[in-house]
Design a protein around this motif. Sequence first.
Motif, PDB file in Angstrom:
ATOM      1  N   TYR B  27       0.829  -1.212   0.000  1.00 34.61           N
ATOM      2  CA  TYR B  27       0.000   0.000   0.000  1.00 34.61           C
ATOM      3  C   TYR B  27       0.862   1.260   0.000  1.00 34.61           C
ATOM      4  CZ  TYR B  27      -3.160   3.679   0.942  1.00 34.61           C
ATOM      5  OH  TYR B  27      -3.840   4.853   0.820  1.00 34.61           O
ATOM      6  N   LEU B  33      -4.583  -1.538  -2.631  1.00 27.24           N
ATOM      7  CA  LEU B  33      -5.241  -2.165  -1.487  1.00 27.24           C
ATOM      8  C   LEU B  33      -5.403  -3.645  -1.785  1.00 27.24           C
ATOM      9  CD1 LEU B  33      -7.997   0.460  -0.731  1.00 27.24           C
ATOM     10  CD2 LEU B  33      -6.129  -0.167   0.770  1.00 27.24           C
ATOM     11  N   PHE B 227      -5.720  -5.510   7.628  1.00 27.48           N
ATOM     12  CA  PHE B 227      -6.218  -4.155   7.417  1.00 27.48           C
ATOM     13  C   PHE B 227      -6.486  -3.441   8.732  1.00 27.48           C
ATOM     14  CE2 PHE B 227      -6.870  -5.233   2.958  1.00 27.48           C
ATOM     15  CZ  PHE B 227      -6.361  -4.079   2.399  1.00 27.48           C
ATOM     16  N   ILE B 231      -4.551   0.027   9.605  1.00 26.07           N
ATOM     17  CA  ILE B 231      -5.319   1.238   9.920  1.00 26.07           C
ATOM     18  C   ILE B 231      -4.895   1.756  11.298  1.00 26.07           C
ATOM     19  CG2 ILE B 231      -7.603   2.111  10.522  1.00 26.07           C
ATOM     20  CD1 ILE B 231      -7.452   1.912   7.627  1.00 26.07           C
ATOM     21  N   LEU B 235      -1.963   3.893   7.539  1.00 22.52           N
ATOM     22  CA  LEU B 235      -1.739   3.316   6.211  1.00 22.52           C
ATOM     23  C   LEU B 235      -0.378   3.749   5.697  1.00 22.52           C
ATOM     24  CD1 LEU B 235      -5.055   3.597   4.144  1.00 22.52           C
ATOM     25  CD2 LEU B 235      -3.945   1.561   5.035  1.00 22.52           C
ATOM     26  N   PRO B 280      -8.236   8.949  12.141  1.00 20.50           N
ATOM     27  CA  PRO B 280      -8.159   8.250  10.851  1.00 20.50           C
ATOM     28  C   PRO B 280      -6.720   8.091  10.361  1.00 20.50           C
ATOM     29  CG  PRO B 280      -9.542  10.203  10.681  1.00 20.50           C
ATOM     30  CD  PRO B 280      -9.054  10.147  12.086  1.00 20.50           C
ATOM     31  N   GLN B 281      -5.815   8.915  10.840  1.00 18.75           N
ATOM     32  CA  GLN B 281      -4.433   8.786  10.378  1.00 18.75           C
ATOM     33  C   GLN B 281      -3.708   7.662  11.100  1.00 18.75           C
ATOM     34  OE1 GLN B 281      -5.745  11.033  12.309  1.00 18.75           O
ATOM     35  NE2 GLN B 281      -4.287  12.151  13.528  1.00 18.75           N
TER      36      GLN B 281
ATOM     37  N   VAL C 109     -14.501   9.966   6.829  1.00 15.06           N
ATOM     38  CA  VAL C 109     -13.275   9.492   6.198  1.00 15.06           C
ATOM     39  C   VAL C 109     -13.574   9.103   4.754  1.00 15.06           C
ATOM     40  CG1 VAL C 109     -12.276   8.716   8.354  1.00 15.06           C
ATOM     41  CG2 VAL C 109     -13.590   7.115   6.975  1.00 15.06           C
ATOM     42  N   PRO C 112      -9.898   4.800   0.702  1.00 13.02           N
ATOM     43  CA  PRO C 112      -9.724   3.451   1.244  1.00 13.02           C
ATOM     44  C   PRO C 112     -10.167   3.366   2.700  1.00 13.02           C
ATOM     45  CG  PRO C 112      -7.607   4.549   1.038  1.00 13.02           C
ATOM     46  CD  PRO C 112      -8.605   5.412   0.328  1.00 13.02           C
ATOM     47  N   TYR C 113     -10.028   4.464   3.442  1.00  9.84           N
ATOM     48  CA  TYR C 113     -10.446   4.444   4.835  1.00  9.84           C
ATOM     49  C   TYR C 113     -11.937   4.147   4.934  1.00  9.84           C
ATOM     50  CZ  TYR C 113      -5.965   6.453   6.195  1.00  9.84           C
ATOM     51  OH  TYR C 113      -4.634   6.655   6.416  1.00  9.84           O
ATOM     52  N   ILE C 116     -12.698   0.415   4.074  1.00  3.39           N
ATOM     53  CA  ILE C 116     -12.330  -0.527   5.117  1.00  3.39           C
ATOM     54  C   ILE C 116     -13.187  -0.303   6.361  1.00  3.39           C
ATOM     55  CG2 ILE C 116     -10.426  -1.359   6.517  1.00  3.39           C
ATOM     56  CD1 ILE C 116      -8.577  -0.315   4.264  1.00  3.39           C
TER      57      ILE C 116
END
Lengths: 244, 290, 317
Positions: B27, B33, B227, B231, B235, B280-281, C109, C112-113, C116
């Motif tokens: 990735y 993905l 995944f 996450i 990523l 989210p990061q 988000v 891809p976030y 998933i």
Amino acid sequence: MTALLEVEAVGKVFGGLVAVSDVSFTLAQGEIVGLMGANGAGKTTLFNLISGAMAPTSGRVRFEGCAIEGRRPDEICRRGIGRTFQIVKPFPGMTVAENVAVGVLYGARRRTPSAREVAAETDAVLAEMGLSAMRDKLAGELTLAGRKRLEVARALASRPKLLMLDEVMAGLTPIEAAGALDMLRQVHETRGTTMLVVEHNLRAMMQLCQRIVVMHHGEKIGEGPPEVVIRDEKVIQAYLGAQA
Amino acid sequence: MIAQLVFVGLTTGAIYALIAVSLNLIYGTMRLLNIGHGDMAMVGAYISFWLFTLADVPPYVSFLIAPAVSGLFGLLLYRGMFAGLLRRVQGDAVEGSSLLVFFGISMVVQNSASLLFSGTPRAYRYFDGIVEFGGIAVTESRLVALAVAVVAIGAVLAFLKFSIWGLGVRALIQNRAASAIVGINVDFAFTFASVVGFALAGLAGAVISMYQAVTPFMGGPYTTVGFVVIILGGLGNINGAIIGGLVVGLLETAGIALTGPNFRDLLIYGVFIAVLMLRPQGLFGRKGAH
Amino acid sequence: MKAPSWFAGPIGGALVVALLAAFVVPGMAGDYGIEFATTLVLWIALVQSWVILSGYTGYVSLGHAAFVGAGAYVFILTWGAVPFWFGLVAAGFTSGLLALIVGGPCLRVRGPYFVILTLGVAEFVKYAVINIEASLGKFGRLMIGTPEPVDIYRMAVGLAAIAFVMALVARYSRFGVGLRAIRENEVAAEMTGIRVRWLKVGAFGLSALVPGVVGALMICRTGYFEPLQMFSPQLSLTIITMCVAGGSDNPWGPLIGALFLNILSELLWDSAPELYTVILGVVLVFVVLRMPEGIYGTAVKRLARRSRKAVPGETTP
Ligand SMILES: Nc1ncnc2c1ncn2[C@@H]1O[C@H](COP(=O)(O)OP(=O)(O)O)[C@@H](O)[C@H]1O
Ligand SMILES: [Mg+2]
């Protein structure tokens, strides 16, 4: 002369970096004001603060007397501020006409327009911006000049009272830039739209703007009529300093 | 008791980390993905199983053969499909397209395995003695799994850190556009990521086959966990994937011990959702400028 | 933008097709035919609902199974306690509500976030239901007295027609223009006055109504509810495959995709289910790599190009 936009001591800090610091100015109804400054001076950031893309760290932004800082961009658009992007963001998979129709459908209006009104107004804006011949082309297939023009068209379609243009002439050939300049003057003449214009092309700015605000390292360092501002020591220093 | 749990958690987590690191390599460099990643592990597991059953090849030999085969598969996929896709498509579209392509590949691989080998679970016994030390009792296979994962991840990290090509790959993960400009060989980095990414998945599968039954559809849960881990770790963040893998392994082990196996998945997905919504990061990622 | 009157044609057409399908097909087809037709029509309903969010806004959801499963679960919980129709409607609205609840945070988000995350949420809901059922000592529930296959078929047809009309109206209305603008460039869409959050969450909620009812009808067919089966991620992935194969920028593409894959499945499934899935995979890879706009999108483009060539003297700028 009532102020349309009042920017009061606005500041924006990214982490440790002060991108905009304590900037104040006002725009009167119907004015065209230029915003100048070397790259990195904070012009685009200021646009982002006014249009709601980001919330300022400090200060106020008033539009028609209402504080709008920190509000959502879509609300600010519907209140009557339209903008273009320095790095153009058209809707690439939609046709030119559809791009403009988005502005017509979602812009500053009291009620949802009927299908016929949308079609008529889309055509009018396309004609005004000289885009009629390309109406069924995909926006992603346009040249840079075409995409910049389309951005202005989309912003205009939302019927802004204030139009903010971020380097719409940068990267264009001199002929294309001259065309864009004529077009902006035409828009101002027919619609009387107030404009805040970022541009590096000094000649164009002198022709277009009644007043120029100059920024340097996030701060406002000068303001006044074009011919006065360009003779200002601080302004010259800032530009030369940045280039050296 | 606690030490036992922690150790089991670490062995599970090490394999998760191995899977996640390889997933993240793919990735991070190419923005692909790979939701067929677990299926590569399945291929590795079958290789190990058949070699042992038919030819008496011990698993530690398969630890070399399985990654060679799956790495070759990665190379062929990259040359045959993704090199072209990456040249044609850019931005978000890469992620979307690659997800679907890998979903297609996953269907092909899983069901080919099912056609060839049937759905019957298969298992063999090797390294199944129990080792005790410091009040901890574990099977040898788990210890071997831990060791293999540590060595493999260590090798990848060392390569990325100390070799000039590794530097290129890291730069690419940081910023694709800038890397191409400063003359990093993007094609090499992509090839590297494809081969090593797939090879490590195959290796993980060969390792897993020592203590878990092999079936055509065993890969799915590993893909999901992979995944979840990347996450959590961010990523494209290789170090984050290692820590994330260990965290999930420990969490899963603790969760099962405290609440019973029923809640394992609920717990993992719960944590996963919470992290994704709040950060989210990733837990260890920094927020990027947009 | 199309005038609203433009909808009259396709909506009328959908109505006619639905009536024909509902009342003519059962007379011609045997039990087997009806089962096939029911399966096909339920898939059509599912793909039409999926494009409203994922096709138009580009927020690819891997969570559709959660809405199917949630609908089925509510339906079986209320089975016998409320009138049949009420149960169906409750199934739909429960899924819609679930989407509205999870939609707000999930849709923050992107890319891809989001993909998933939706998978994670769907799995979370699945395991939540499994755990609830396990704690109640249930490992599957039976329903007695479900409707006749023909009646289920007719309801499925009605549902598919509704789903189609929803997808159609959502695509060609002001709402749809906003959704597509979000897909094309969300930042620019917001700056053009689009209430991005509302539209996205609204589309998510709308797209979850139909799958809830599909879930209810699915368990009516078998008379059996089992969470692992109803919440299967495979279901979500198959929906995506159908939409991608057909093209997902409008209701027609998914329709074609569902037809295509169901016929393929019909030809192969009994004799070689694995081979069917292998072919499905190959089709998916091929479509994504070679015709990214799907069968329908590519066909439309080809036709447009041909008709443009056919008119001599016409210049394209
Ligand atoms: N989103 C952001 N995050 C961090 N720093 C930013 C961001 N946007 C702009 N900057 C920084 O703020 C400064 C001003 O940038 P900008 O407003 O784009 O300048 P201008 O448009 O005048 O060239 C620059 O130093 C830039 O790097
Ligand atoms: Mg700028």
